[in-house]
Design a protein around this motif. Structure first.
Motif, mmCIF file in Angstrom:
data_model
loop_
_atom_site.group_PDB
_atom_site.id
_atom_site.type_symbol
_atom_site.label_atom_id
_atom_site.label_comp_id
_atom_site.label_asym_id
_atom_site.label_seq_id
_atom_site.Cartn_x
_atom_site.Cartn_y
_atom_site.Cartn_z
ATOM 1 N N LEU A 3 9.704 8.357 5.502
ATOM 2 C CA LEU A 3 8.992 7.196 4.900
ATOM 3 C C LEU A 3 7.883 6.761 5.988
ATOM 4 O O LEU A 3 8.179 6.835 7.208
ATOM 5 C CB LEU A 3 9.683 6.017 4.413
ATOM 6 C CG LEU A 3 10.587 6.022 3.063
ATOM 7 C CD1 LEU A 3 11.309 7.319 2.840
ATOM 8 C CD2 LEU A 3 11.255 4.911 3.044
ATOM 9 N N VAL A 4 6.651 6.565 5.673
ATOM 10 C CA VAL A 4 5.597 6.206 6.584
ATOM 11 C C VAL A 4 4.892 5.110 6.155
ATOM 12 O O VAL A 4 4.717 4.676 5.043
ATOM 13 C CB VAL A 4 4.600 7.484 6.756
ATOM 14 C CG1 VAL A 4 5.392 8.662 7.280
ATOM 15 C CG2 VAL A 4 3.755 7.762 5.702
ATOM 16 N N GLN A 5 4.247 4.327 7.067
ATOM 17 C CA GLN A 5 3.352 3.408 6.789
ATOM 18 C C GLN A 5 2.038 3.475 6.646
ATOM 19 O O GLN A 5 1.304 4.459 7.148
ATOM 20 C CB GLN A 5 3.506 2.252 8.335
ATOM 21 C CG GLN A 5 3.111 0.877 7.923
ATOM 22 C CD GLN A 5 3.790 0.127 7.346
ATOM 23 O OE1 GLN A 5 5.155 0.293 7.394
ATOM 24 N NE2 GLN A 5 3.468 -1.239 7.166
ATOM 25 N N GLY B 210 4.408 7.451 1.619
ATOM 26 C CA GLY B 210 3.573 6.211 2.341
ATOM 27 C C GLY B 210 3.519 5.244 1.442
ATOM 28 O O GLY B 210 3.295 5.209 0.276
ATOM 29 N N ALA B 211 3.715 3.870 2.020
ATOM 30 C CA ALA B 211 3.591 2.632 1.305
ATOM 31 C C ALA B 211 3.156 1.625 2.604
ATOM 32 O O ALA B 211 3.696 1.839 3.648
ATOM 33 C CB ALA B 211 4.679 2.351 0.520
ATOM 34 N N GLN B 212 2.509 0.531 2.091
ATOM 35 C CA GLN B 212 2.216 -0.497 2.902
ATOM 36 C C GLN B 212 3.721 -1.427 3.164
ATOM 37 O O GLN B 212 4.426 -1.329 2.563
ATOM 38 C CB GLN B 212 0.974 -1.464 2.571
ATOM 39 C CG GLN B 212 -0.240 -0.605 2.368
ATOM 40 C CD GLN B 212 -1.310 -1.627 1.945
ATOM 41 O OE1 GLN B 212 -1.299 -2.890 1.804
ATOM 42 N NE2 GLN B 212 -2.232 -1.201 1.255
ATOM 43 N N THR B 213 3.372 -2.033 4.096
ATOM 44 C CA THR B 213 4.735 -3.213 4.514
ATOM 45 C C THR B 213 4.814 -3.984 3.382
ATOM 46 O O THR B 213 4.082 -4.628 2.839
ATOM 47 C CB THR B 213 4.493 -3.969 5.712
ATOM 48 O OG1 THR B 213 4.202 -3.246 6.821
ATOM 49 C CG2 THR B 213 5.358 -4.899 5.902
ATOM 50 N N GLY C 223 -5.110 1.826 2.513
ATOM 51 C CA GLY C 223 -4.546 3.187 2.010
ATOM 52 C C GLY C 223 -4.204 4.502 2.694
ATOM 53 O O GLY C 223 -3.614 5.328 2.337
ATOM 54 N N THR C 224 -4.951 4.245 4.190
ATOM 55 C CA THR C 224 -5.018 5.612 4.808
ATOM 56 C C THR C 224 -3.460 5.549 5.334
ATOM 57 O O THR C 224 -2.907 4.714 5.638
ATOM 58 C CB THR C 224 -5.992 5.854 5.790
ATOM 59 O OG1 THR C 224 -5.929 4.406 6.618
ATOM 60 C CG2 THR C 224 -7.268 5.740 4.893
ATOM 61 N N LEU C 225 -3.244 6.935 5.961
ATOM 62 C CA LEU C 225 -1.885 7.259 6.535
ATOM 63 C C LEU C 225 -1.956 6.623 7.885
ATOM 64 O O LEU C 225 -3.021 6.866 8.961
ATOM 65 C CB LEU C 225 -1.751 8.625 6.750
ATOM 66 C CG LEU C 225 -0.227 9.219 7.041
ATOM 67 C CD1 LEU C 225 0.785 8.536 6.146
ATOM 68 C CD2 LEU C 225 -0.205 10.568 7.114
ATOM 69 N N GLN C 226 -1.011 5.795 8.327
ATOM 70 C CA GLN C 226 -1.067 5.172 9.607
ATOM 71 C C GLN C 226 -0.406 6.154 10.877
ATOM 72 O O GLN C 226 0.493 6.815 10.591
ATOM 73 C CB GLN C 226 -0.200 3.855 9.733
ATOM 74 C CG GLN C 226 -0.076 3.205 10.921
ATOM 75 C CD GLN C 226 0.698 1.948 10.915
ATOM 76 O OE1 GLN C 226 1.516 1.726 10.071
ATOM 77 N NE2 GLN C 226 0.862 1.120 11.963
#
Length: 452
Positions: free
Chosen positions: A371-373, A221-224, A378-381
């Protein structure tokens, strides 16, 4: 042995369904994938159709599209399709094409008749064995029959219940293997720990996880804009380029040209922006061409698929497992996959997608990374419960400025600008933050070096 009467023969066979399966395999790759995965030659009542099925599978394994012409050539080269009657029958099968959307139905009918034949054989052999015994032990006869019947009615032929002795033996063998391996580390490998799976591309993460293992589902997971694709390609470099293992990369966002340009930067260490503009000199062009020669010799397979669905991932993965023997699949990224059911809320849709990928990893014995957003906090979208399905959950986040100023441990590392956080690790420790260096311009990542 009794000869089956005509009524029994009609009950235990379905040649029409067998022909339809073969016909669909001749016209559809999706049908080939389904039939290859679900059927074996023993499922066919007709020996001739069993031979045709085997030839089709052999062609598909060699990446030869199994058309009527290719099947005819294959059969003739092996001396299996020489008579006019055989050729006429093959032509008849090829011309009776069905929509491949029905392939699962026809496969189910073929498998159903195959199970009925095994049941009929069980009844005949059980009766024959009973008649040959003068004074049978009733309990033993019934127990044996019950065990055989249970195997016939099992939902999956590979189902197996471990006995206490089997589980103990398995555990001891594993501990002994790891003990001997660790002993060799000091003697032969100079302290480098051999992995149980594929390298992660980070020495610290390798040491904690022992690699990405067959059957593992890894969530990153990571932000855009904070390195999801860079992480995926860093993994691909470590596995496919450096280790020369076959890997499948499912790309839902970028074009083929964009992926190719990123590889030029990753493997040459020249800034991606300059490569994209063409702002390079001749010596740098030579470096980039050399980088692409390394990619050409690697095990990296890229599949651009903007309209990816969970069902399609299963089909694609089966194909590449058969034809390329992939050891890992990366989905970049799961948030762009089509919904299974548009009525489902996003969290449930994402959870179902991840469940599908976990089952796929186990069934094919490959590592699957999705891969997730991440949200801004920082939480899982979309789906917190996705964490429950995975074996390893990683988050990549930039290191806050205050950490650089206040964390004495972080000051022991040179140029660290991101944390790789182990949120979950089914086989080892979790809650660990690994300082790494993410070079955005060169699209590269590495472990942060400790200051001596």
């Amino acid at each position: 042995m009794r000869v089956r009467d005509k009524a029994a023969e009609e009950l235990l066979q379905d040649l029409e369904s067998e022909r339809r399966v073969l016909s669909s395999m001749l016209h559809s790759e999706d049908a080939c994938i389904e039939a290859y995965d679900q059927l074996t030659v023993s499922d066919f009542y007709s020996p001739r159709y069993g031979v045709l099925f085997t030839l089709l599978c052999n062609l598909y394994e060699r990446e030869v599209r199994p058309t009527y012409v290719e099947l005819l050539k294959e059969g003739r080269s092996l001396g299996l399709l020489n008579s006019p009657a055989d050729i006429e029958e093959l032509k008849y099968i090829a011309e009776h094409y069905i929509d491949d959307e029905n392939i699962k139905y026809w496969i189910g009918r073929v498998k159903g008749k195959s199970r009925l034949r095994r049941f009929e054989d069980f009844l005949r052999t059980s009766y024959q064995n009973l008649m040959e015994q003068k004074d049978p032990d009733v309990e033993q006869v019934l127990m044996q029959a019950e065990e055989q019947l249970t195997n016939l009615t099992a939902l999956e032929i590979d189902d197996h219940v471990d006995t206490p002795a089997e589980m103990a033996a398995l555990g001891y063998d594993e501990v002994e293997r790891r003990f001997l391996r660790y002993k060799e580390i000091k003697e032969l490998h100079k302290g480098v720990l051999p992995l149980d799976g594929l390298t992660t591309g980070f020495n610290t993460l390798d040491h904690i996880t022992l690699g990405y293992k067959p059957g593992d589902l890894i969530i990153l997971g990571a932000q855009t804009g904070h390195g999801k694709t860079a992480f995926a390609l860093h993994t691909a470099r470590a596995v496919a380029v450096e280790s020369n293992k076959n890997i499948l990369y499912l790309n839902t966002e970028m074009s083929r040209q964009q992926i190719a340009l990123r590889w030029g930067s990753i493997l040459s260490s020249i800034e991606h922006e300059r490569i994209r503009k063409g702002e390079i000199n001749e010596s740098e062009l030579s470096l980039i061409l050399n980088a692409y020669s390394r990619l050409s010799d690697s095990g990296f397979y890229s599949y651009p698929c903007p309209n990816l669905t969970p069902e399609k991932t299963v089909s694609i993965a089966r194909k590449f497992k058969v034809q390329k023997n992939i050891e890992m699949m990366i989905i970049d990224y799961v948030g762009r996959m089509e919904k299974i059911d548009p009525r489902l809320p996003e969290w449930q849709m994402l959870e179902n997608i991840v469940k599908t990928q976990k089952m796929l990893a186990q069934n094919l014995q490959i590592a699957v990374m999705v891969l997730v957003q991440l949200n801004a906090d920082g939480t899982l979208q979309g789906a917190r419960r996705m964490k429950n399905e995975c074996d390893l959950m990683l988050k990549m986040t930039p290191i806050p400025r205050e950490d650089h100023e206040e964390d004495p441990e972080l000051k022991k590392y040179r140029n660290a600008n991101y944390y790789l956080m182990i949120e979950k690790n089914r086989d080892g420790i979790s809650g660990v933050r690994i300082p790494i260096v993410f070079d955005l311009q060169r699209q590269s990542m590495k472990d942060a070096e400790r200051v001596e």
